[in-house]
Design a protein around this motif. Structure first.
Motif, mmCIF file in Angstrom:
data_model
loop_
_atom_site.group_PDB
_atom_site.id
_atom_site.type_symbol
_atom_site.label_atom_id
_atom_site.label_comp_id
_atom_site.label_asym_id
_atom_site.label_seq_id
_atom_site.Cartn_x
_atom_site.Cartn_y
_atom_site.Cartn_z
ATOM 1 N N ASP A 1 -6.733 -9.705 4.049
ATOM 2 C CA ASP A 1 -5.801 -8.832 4.759
ATOM 3 C C ASP A 1 -4.539 -8.666 3.917
ATOM 4 N N ALA A 2 -4.403 -7.513 3.307
ATOM 5 C CA ALA A 2 -3.244 -7.235 2.453
ATOM 6 C C ALA A 2 -2.224 -6.350 3.164
ATOM 7 N N THR A 3 -2.328 -6.222 4.486
ATOM 8 C CA THR A 3 -1.419 -5.341 5.221
ATOM 9 C C THR A 3 0.030 -5.830 5.153
ATOM 10 N N GLN A 4 0.239 -7.139 4.946
ATOM 11 C CA GLN A 4 1.612 -7.660 4.881
ATOM 12 C C GLN A 4 2.219 -7.539 3.485
ATOM 13 N N PHE A 5 1.419 -7.117 2.518
ATOM 14 C CA PHE A 5 1.923 -6.967 1.147
ATOM 15 C C PHE A 5 2.495 -5.566 0.941
ATOM 16 N N ALA A 6 3.394 -5.447 -0.015
ATOM 17 C CA ALA A 6 3.976 -4.150 -0.344
ATOM 18 C C ALA A 6 2.903 -3.224 -0.908
ATOM 19 N N LYS A 7 3.076 -1.934 -0.703
ATOM 20 C CA LYS A 7 2.160 -0.956 -1.281
ATOM 21 C C LYS A 7 2.252 -1.023 -2.793
ATOM 22 N N GLY A 8 1.108 -0.819 -3.456
ATOM 23 C CA GLY A 8 1.125 -0.842 -4.912
ATOM 24 C C GLY A 8 -0.183 -1.340 -5.489
ATOM 25 N N VAL A 9 -0.144 -1.671 -6.772
ATOM 26 C CA VAL A 9 -1.328 -2.103 -7.504
ATOM 27 C C VAL A 9 -1.358 -3.627 -7.561
ATOM 28 N N TYR A 10 -2.522 -4.191 -7.260
ATOM 29 C CA TYR A 10 -2.755 -5.631 -7.331
ATOM 30 C C TYR A 10 -4.015 -5.858 -8.154
ATOM 31 N N TYR A 11 -4.182 -7.086 -8.600
ATOM 32 C CA TYR A 11 -5.392 -7.462 -9.331
ATOM 33 C C TYR A 11 -6.018 -8.661 -8.652
ATOM 34 N N LEU A 12 -7.305 -8.539 -8.310
ATOM 35 C CA LEU A 12 -8.060 -9.644 -7.734
ATOM 36 C C LEU A 12 -8.731 -10.383 -8.876
ATOM 37 N N LYS A 13 -8.373 -11.654 -9.055
ATOM 38 C CA LYS A 13 -8.928 -12.472 -10.129
ATOM 39 C C LYS A 13 -9.849 -13.523 -9.515
ATOM 40 N N VAL A 14 -11.077 -13.579 -10.016
ATOM 41 C CA VAL A 14 -12.025 -14.595 -9.582
ATOM 42 C C VAL A 14 -12.356 -15.445 -10.804
ATOM 43 N N ASN A 15 -12.071 -16.741 -10.706
ATOM 44 C CA ASN A 15 -12.276 -17.669 -11.814
ATOM 45 C C ASN A 15 -13.267 -18.741 -11.375
ATOM 46 N N ASN A 16 -14.373 -18.872 -12.113
ATOM 47 C CA ASN A 16 -15.359 -19.900 -11.774
ATOM 48 C C ASN A 16 -15.365 -21.049 -12.781
ATOM 49 N N GLY A 17 -14.326 -21.123 -13.611
ATOM 50 C CA GLY A 17 -14.227 -22.186 -14.588
ATOM 51 C C GLY A 17 -14.864 -21.834 -15.922
ATOM 52 N N LYS A 18 -15.769 -20.867 -15.925
ATOM 53 C CA LYS A 18 -16.432 -20.421 -17.150
ATOM 54 C C LYS A 18 -15.965 -19.026 -17.548
ATOM 55 N N GLU A 19 -15.751 -18.192 -16.548
ATOM 56 C CA GLU A 19 -15.320 -16.821 -16.812
ATOM 57 C C GLU A 19 -14.388 -16.349 -15.709
ATOM 58 N N VAL A 20 -13.615 -15.316 -16.025
ATOM 59 C CA VAL A 20 -12.683 -14.724 -15.072
ATOM 60 C C VAL A 20 -13.036 -13.249 -14.923
ATOM 61 N N LYS A 21 -13.219 -12.824 -13.689
ATOM 62 C CA LYS A 21 -13.445 -11.408 -13.398
ATOM 63 C C LYS A 21 -12.189 -10.860 -12.735
ATOM 64 N N ILE A 22 -11.791 -9.671 -13.142
ATOM 65 C CA ILE A 22 -10.582 -9.061 -12.598
ATOM 66 C C ILE A 22 -10.924 -7.651 -12.099
ATOM 67 N N GLU A 23 -10.527 -7.378 -10.853
ATOM 68 C CA GLU A 23 -10.719 -6.043 -10.268
ATOM 69 C C GLU A 23 -9.364 -5.534 -9.782
ATOM 70 N N LYS A 24 -9.129 -4.271 -10.029
ATOM 71 C CA LYS A 24 -7.888 -3.605 -9.599
ATOM 72 C C LYS A 24 -8.030 -3.228 -8.125
ATOM 73 N N VAL A 25 -6.984 -3.472 -7.356
ATOM 74 C CA VAL A 25 -6.939 -3.115 -5.943
ATOM 75 C C VAL A 25 -5.649 -2.332 -5.700
ATOM 76 N N VAL A 26 -5.764 -1.168 -5.084
ATOM 77 C CA VAL A 26 -4.581 -0.362 -4.756
ATOM 78 C C VAL A 26 -4.366 -0.418 -3.252
ATOM 79 N N VAL A 27 -3.195 -0.895 -2.852
ATOM 80 C CA VAL A 27 -2.838 -0.970 -1.431
ATOM 81 C C VAL A 27 -1.915 0.198 -1.111
ATOM 82 N N GLU A 28 -2.324 1.023 -0.131
ATOM 83 C CA GLU A 28 -1.523 2.192 0.262
ATOM 84 C C GLU A 28 -0.815 1.952 1.565
#
Length: 74
Positions: free
Chosen positions: A47-74
């Motif tokens: 739930d990102a409704t309490q965050f300011a509008k804008g661009v965020y990055y979701l980072k998932v780290n499993n200790g071996k690799e990091v995946k990053i996805e861009k998320v835009v909150v309007e």
């Protein structure tokens, strides 16, 4: 993507893996963090409704690799 606030994260692994999920704002500040222990798959609604509008990055780290996805909150 973009989202008005709530979005789903779905992760699948070949083996049970510890993971760290972080939502980071454009300034590099971590605004959301969750640690998951020994999971083959993981689903979560963030739930990102309490965050300011804008661009965020979701980072998932499993200790071996990091995946990053861009998320835009309007």
């Amino acid at each position: 993507n973009p989202t008005s606030g709530k979005f789903n994260v779905s992760i699948s692994n070949a083996e049970a893996t510890d993971m760290t999920l972080e939502l980071v704002n454009i300034s590099g500040q971590v605004v959301y963090r969750n640690e998951v222990k020994a999971a083959y798959s993981y689903n979560e609604e963030i739930d990102a409704t309490q965050f300011a509008k804008g661009v965020y990055y979701l980072k998932v780290n499993n200790g071996k690799e990091v995946k990053i996805e861009k998320v835009v909150v309007e």
